[in-house]
Design a protein around this motif. Structure first.
Motif, PDB file in Angstrom:
ATOM      1  N   ALA A 104     -46.134 103.749  21.729  1.00  0.00           N
ATOM      2  CA  ALA A 104     -44.704 103.961  21.465  1.00  0.00           C
ATOM      3  C   ALA A 104     -44.508 104.611  20.094  1.00  0.00           C
ATOM      4  N   ASP A 105     -43.375 105.241  19.922  1.00  0.00           N
ATOM      5  CA  ASP A 105     -43.028 105.871  18.647  1.00  0.00           C
ATOM      6  C   ASP A 105     -43.125 104.847  17.518  1.00  0.00           C
ATOM      7  N   GLY A 106     -43.728 105.229  16.402  1.00  0.00           N
ATOM      8  CA  GLY A 106     -43.745 104.391  15.209  1.00  0.00           C
ATOM      9  C   GLY A 106     -44.457 103.057  15.362  1.00  0.00           C
ATOM     10  N   SER A 107     -45.348 102.944  16.369  1.00  0.00           N
ATOM     11  CA  SER A 107     -45.953 101.630  16.651  1.00  0.00           C
ATOM     12  C   SER A 107     -47.328 101.425  16.014  1.00  0.00           C
ATOM     13  N   VAL A 108     -47.844 102.447  15.334  1.00  0.00           N
ATOM     14  CA  VAL A 108     -49.223 102.387  14.823  1.00  0.00           C
ATOM     15  C   VAL A 108     -49.192 102.540  13.297  1.00  0.00           C
ATOM     16  N   ASP A 109     -50.016 101.738  12.605  1.00  0.00           N
ATOM     17  CA  ASP A 109     -50.049 101.835  11.134  1.00  0.00           C
ATOM     18  C   ASP A 109     -50.937 102.984  10.659  1.00  0.00           C
ATOM     19  N   HIS A 110     -52.123 103.121  11.269  1.00  0.00           N
ATOM     20  CA  HIS A 110     -53.047 104.170  10.826  1.00  0.00           C
ATOM     21  C   HIS A 110     -53.861 104.686  12.007  1.00  0.00           C
ATOM     22  N   VAL A 111     -54.212 105.970  11.919  1.00  0.00           N
ATOM     23  CA  VAL A 111     -55.054 106.591  12.944  1.00  0.00           C
ATOM     24  C   VAL A 111     -56.300 107.152  12.259  1.00  0.00           C
ATOM     25  N   PHE A 112     -57.435 106.945  12.906  1.00  0.00           N
ATOM     26  CA  PHE A 112     -58.720 107.464  12.415  1.00  0.00           C
ATOM     27  C   PHE A 112     -59.307 108.333  13.517  1.00  0.00           C
ATOM     28  N   SER A 113     -60.056 109.358  13.117  1.00  0.00           N
ATOM     29  CA  SER A 113     -60.806 110.112  14.116  1.00  0.00           C
ATOM     30  C   SER A 113     -62.014 110.726  13.433  1.00  0.00           C
ATOM     31  N   MET A 114     -63.187 110.520  14.016  1.00  0.00           N
ATOM     32  CA  MET A 114     -64.415 111.086  13.460  1.00  0.00           C
ATOM     33  C   MET A 114     -65.054 112.027  14.458  1.00  0.00           C
ATOM     34  N   GLU A 115     -65.156 113.294  14.054  1.00  0.00           N
ATOM     35  CA  GLU A 115     -65.938 114.269  14.815  1.00  0.00           C
ATOM     36  C   GLU A 115     -65.417 114.429  16.247  1.00  0.00           C
ATOM     37  N   ALA A 116     -64.089 114.496  16.375  1.00  0.00           N
ATOM     38  CA  ALA A 116     -63.494 114.583  17.710  1.00  0.00           C
ATOM     39  C   ALA A 116     -62.236 115.461  17.738  1.00  0.00           C
ATOM     40  N   PHE A 117     -61.518 115.556  16.626  1.00  0.00           N
ATOM     41  CA  PHE A 117     -60.214 116.220  16.641  1.00  0.00           C
ATOM     42  C   PHE A 117     -60.301 117.668  17.136  1.00  0.00           C
ATOM     43  N   TYR A 118     -61.384 118.346  16.822  1.00  0.00           N
ATOM     44  CA  TYR A 118     -61.470 119.782  17.160  1.00  0.00           C
ATOM     45  C   TYR A 118     -61.631 120.018  18.666  1.00  0.00           C
ATOM     46  N   TYR A 119     -61.765 118.959  19.452  1.00  0.00           N
ATOM     47  CA  TYR A 119     -61.766 119.116  20.904  1.00  0.00           C
ATOM     48  C   TYR A 119     -60.345 119.137  21.474  1.00  0.00           C
ATOM     49  N   ALA A 120     -59.353 118.856  20.667  1.00  0.00           N
ATOM     50  CA  ALA A 120     -57.975 118.854  21.169  1.00  0.00           C
ATOM     51  C   ALA A 120     -57.634 120.232  21.731  1.00  0.00           C
ATOM     52  N   ARG A 121     -57.055 120.241  22.937  1.00  0.00           N
ATOM     53  CA  ARG A 121     -56.717 121.535  23.556  1.00  0.00           C
ATOM     54  C   ARG A 121     -55.651 122.252  22.752  1.00  0.00           C
ATOM     55  N   ASP A 122     -54.709 121.490  22.189  1.00  0.00           N
ATOM     56  CA  ASP A 122     -53.628 122.071  21.395  1.00  0.00           C
ATOM     57  C   ASP A 122     -53.535 121.235  20.101  1.00  0.00           C
ATOM     58  N   PRO A 123     -54.249 121.657  19.054  1.00  0.00           N
ATOM     59  CA  PRO A 123     -54.353 120.812  17.849  1.00  0.00           C
ATOM     60  C   PRO A 123     -53.004 120.468  17.220  1.00  0.00           C
ATOM     61  N   ILE A 124     -52.058 121.425  17.197  1.00  0.00           N
ATOM     62  CA  ILE A 124     -50.760 121.120  16.572  1.00  0.00           C
ATOM     63  C   ILE A 124     -50.020 120.064  17.396  1.00  0.00           C
ATOM     64  N   HIS A 125     -50.068 120.230  18.709  1.00  0.00           N
ATOM     65  CA  HIS A 125     -49.400 119.237  19.559  1.00  0.00           C
ATOM     66  C   HIS A 125     -50.026 117.856  19.360  1.00  0.00           C
ATOM     67  N   THR A 126     -51.349 117.811  19.271  1.00  0.00           N
ATOM     68  CA  THR A 126     -52.018 116.502  19.051  1.00  0.00           C
ATOM     69  C   THR A 126     -51.576 115.906  17.724  1.00  0.00           C
ATOM     70  N   LEU A 127     -51.493 116.732  16.685  1.00  0.00           N
ATOM     71  CA  LEU A 127     -51.020 116.216  15.390  1.00  0.00           C
ATOM     72  C   LEU A 127     -49.586 115.696  15.507  1.00  0.00           C
ATOM     73  N   GLU A 128     -48.758 116.400  16.286  1.00  0.00           N
ATOM     74  CA  GLU A 128     -47.366 115.938  16.461  1.00  0.00           C
ATOM     75  C   GLU A 128     -47.340 114.592  17.193  1.00  0.00           C
ATOM     76  N   GLU A 129     -48.245 114.450  18.171  1.00  0.00           N
ATOM     77  CA  GLU A 129     -48.350 113.174  18.885  1.00  0.00           C
ATOM     78  C   GLU A 129     -48.759 112.059  17.928  1.00  0.00           C
ATOM     79  N   ILE A 130     -49.723 112.354  17.058  1.00  0.00           N
ATOM     80  CA  ILE A 130     -50.190 111.336  16.106  1.00  0.00           C
ATOM     81  C   ILE A 130     -49.046 110.958  15.165  1.00  0.00           C
TER      82      ILE A 130
END
Ligand code: SAM
Length: 226
Positions: free
Chosen positions: A100-126
């Motif tokens: 849900a919106d605003g439900s997470v305190d922190h997000v981590f990702s190691m060696e995976a973000f560059y697989y996002a099909r649409d990196p800007i959209h993924t960042l907007e989701e985060i």
């Protein structure tokens, strides 16, 4: 090929544990910098074996951890390795985060973000799922300045997006983040053989190996949700 097809086979071959061993050298430093507090909810995107959340439960006593991975076998292995009911593993895609919106305190990702099909959209989701002031700690070894990483795409059937440091900062800002920090974390633990041992199976020269691990290592970009 889908994320599932590519990475389910990695999990079945035990490569999830191999990645954990290698990535831990620098991931642990990124995790130690996260401003997590006891009771926080943390999401790990592309969690692989799930080591990051197990570590944060131990070191920072986070309240809830959710590891998300597109490969069901990765998520299944991660759950098998984790004896902690406060950590759960989900199958999902970076393009649509099941929080849900605003439900997470922190997000981590190691060696995976560059697989996002649409990196800007993924960042907007985060950014959407983070609370105001929440952070995204994005760690990657595949990036422009790390020249040894350029050939990795040849061995992986999923399209990878290779950005440089400035492009990471720009992408974070375009998605609405403030960029709090950017740094490279050198791998000081991997053993680099003496000059006379080169070439090896993987490295033509010692200089190239030093450049990959000791000079560049892992690129960490930290975004703060407004
Ligand atoms: C190179 S592994 C890194 C795993 C772990 N973070 C580590 O440090 O060992 C990348 C992981 O991201 C997952 N992944 C790749 N693309 C994804 C996507 N679009 N959505 C969700 N997971 C994805 C893969 O299944 C894989 O487990």
């Amino acid at each position: 090929m889908s994320v599932r097809e590519e990475f389910d086979s990695w999990a079945a071959e035990g490569r999830d544990r191999g990645m954990e061993d290698r990535h831990w050298h620098t991931a642990k430093h990124a995790l130690a910098r996260m401003p997590v507090e006891a009771g926080d909810t943390v999401v790990d995107l592309g969690c692989g074996s799930g080591y990051a959340l197990r570590a944060l439960r131990e070191t920072a006593e986070i309240g809830r951890g959710y590891g998300l991975d597109g490969a069901p076998e990765m998520a299944r292995n991660a759950a098998d390795y984790t004896e902690d009911s406060a950590i759960g593993f989900l199958v999902g895609d970076f393009g649509e985060l099941p929080f849900a919106d605003g439900s997470v305190d922190h997000v981590f990702s190691m060696e995976a973000f560059y697989y996002a099909r649409d990196p800007i959209h993924t960042l907007e989701e985060i950014r959407r799922v983070l609370r105001p002031g929440g952070t995204f700690y994005c760690a990657v070894n595949y990036y422009e300045e790390n020249e040894a990483s350029h050939s990795w795409q040849e061995n992986i059937a999923i399209e990878m997006t290779r950005l440089d440091r400035g492009e990471y900062r720009e992408a974070f800002r375009e998605a609405g983040f403030h960029v709090a920090e950017q740094d490279t974390i050198a791998d000081r633990e991997i053993e680099i053989p003496p000059a006379e041992a080169f070439p090896t199976d993987n490295w033509e020269t010692r200089d190239a190996m030093v450049d990959r691990y000791r000079t560049w290592g892992t690129l960490l970009t930290v975004g703060v949700a407004p």
